[in-house]
Design a protein around this motif. Structure first.
Motif, short mmCIF file in Angstrom:
data_model
loop_
_atom_site.label_atom_id
_atom_site.label_comp_id
_atom_site.label_asym_id
_atom_site.label_seq_id
_atom_site.Cartn_x
_atom_site.Cartn_y
_atom_site.Cartn_z
N CYS A 145 0.85 -1.19 0.00
CA CYS A 145 0.00 0.00 0.00
C CYS A 145 0.89 1.25 0.00
CB CYS A 145 -0.91 0.01 1.22
SG CYS A 145 -2.14 -1.32 1.23
N ILE A 146 0.72 2.11 -1.00
CA ILE A 146 1.52 3.32 -1.12
C ILE A 146 0.62 4.47 -1.55
CG2 ILE A 146 3.64 2.09 -1.72
CD1 ILE A 146 3.08 2.83 -4.64
N SER A 147 1.15 5.69 -1.42
CA SER A 147 0.42 6.83 -1.94
C SER A 147 0.60 6.87 -3.46
CB SER A 147 0.93 8.13 -1.32
OG SER A 147 2.21 8.46 -1.83
N ASP A 148 -0.24 7.62 -4.15
CA ASP A 148 -0.17 7.65 -5.61
C ASP A 148 1.04 8.41 -6.12
OD1 ASP A 148 -0.93 10.17 -4.86
OD2 ASP A 148 -2.87 10.13 -5.88
N GLN A 198 4.15 7.81 -4.68
CA GLN A 198 5.31 7.06 -4.22
C GLN A 198 5.46 5.75 -4.97
OE1 GLN A 198 4.31 6.70 -0.03
NE2 GLN A 198 5.89 8.18 0.50
N VAL A 253 -0.24 -3.98 -5.85
CA VAL A 253 0.07 -2.65 -5.35
C VAL A 253 -1.22 -1.86 -5.22
CG1 VAL A 253 1.34 -0.51 -5.76
CG2 VAL A 253 2.34 -2.70 -6.44
N CYS A 254 -1.47 -1.41 -4.00
CA CYS A 254 -2.67 -0.63 -3.72
C CYS A 254 -2.27 0.83 -3.52
CB CYS A 254 -3.35 -1.17 -2.45
SG CYS A 254 -4.81 -0.22 -1.95
N LYS A 255 -2.70 1.69 -4.43
CA LYS A 255 -2.35 3.09 -4.36
C LYS A 255 -3.46 3.90 -3.68
CE LYS A 255 1.00 3.46 -8.09
NZ LYS A 255 1.49 4.29 -9.20
N SER A 279 -2.93 10.67 -2.14
CA SER A 279 -2.06 11.34 -1.19
C SER A 279 -2.80 12.28 -0.26
CB SER A 279 -0.96 12.11 -1.92
OG SER A 279 -1.54 13.03 -2.83
#
Length: 224
Positions: free
Chosen positions: A182-185, A187, A217-219, A222
């Motif tokens: 899980c990341i920000s859109d 990163q 990958v889950c975006k 931000s």
């Protein structure tokens, strides 16, 4: 930390207290190269982290080993005169504190430390029962951080994490892993993800023991 109280207590002893000690004292970087990679720096920090003082103890009854993982068993110690070793005045006998369920807080009462038992069975130490009279390392509850000079790299129980008989590959039991990130859109890139995969696989014994077969990958926005 795990939800059950005894599991949380054991994990705190094994991980949290050592990490707090490492944060308090810092990492000795005097002999390290300025170009040292982050992975090498982390390995150096972990290897030299101070952990519990240890003693070898003799079990007073047979114990069936867990075939899924090593076990840190709560035990009480009894010091007895050592009659068969001229270099050692005393020996220590370890007796369990009752049922070792992770929800049974009473097993912590009267415990002097955590005795490490290896993983049993063909994928572990090769035997299913630890027999009366066998010796295993014990991590003392009473000595950590301030008085302990034992480093993780020198600890007796470290080597017990590795199976004595490596049957995983022969039996075709290589772990197939699925990874969710899980990341920000804003990163993340493929190199970052590959680093995560490599760290995970190395922690499980390397490419011969595990592989990442699927990654999701889950975006997350931000501004969420």
């Amino acid at each position: 930390l795990p939800g059950n109280p005894v599991s949380a207590s054991v994990c705190t002893e094994l991980l949290v207290r050592s990490c707090l000690d490492l944060l308090h004292h810092g990492v000795n970087t005097a002999k390290l190269s300025e170009t040292l990679s982050m992975e090498s720096f982390t390995k150096h920090a972990v290897d030299n982290a101070r952990v519990h003082e240890e003693v070898m103890v003799t079990i007073t009854s047979d114990i069936r080993l867990d075939q899924g993982r090593p076990e840190y068993r709560r035990v009480a110690l009894q010091r007895v005169p050592c009659t068969d070793n001229a270099q050692q005045q005393y020996a220590y006998h370890a007796t369990g504190t009752g049922v070792q369920r992770s929800s049974r807080v009473l097993s912590l009462r009267g415990a002097d430390g955590l005795m490490m038992l290896p993983r049993g069975g063909p994928l572990g130490c090769g035997y299913d029962i630890a027999r009366k009279g066998m010796e295993f390392p014990l991590l003392l509850y009473s000595s950590l951080s301030v008085s302990s000079e034992t480093c993780f790299k020198d600890s007796m129980h470290r080597g017990m994490w590795k199976p004595k008989q490596q049957h995983d590959v022969k039996l075709g039991r290589k772990l197939a892993l699925g990874v969710i990130i899980c990341i920000s859109d804003e990163q993340g890139n493929d190199n970052d993800f590959q680093s995560i995969d490599t760290t995970l696989i190395n922690s499980l014994g390397g490419d011969s023991h595990a592989s990442v077969v699927q990654r999701f990958v889950c975006k997350v926005p931000s501004d969420a």
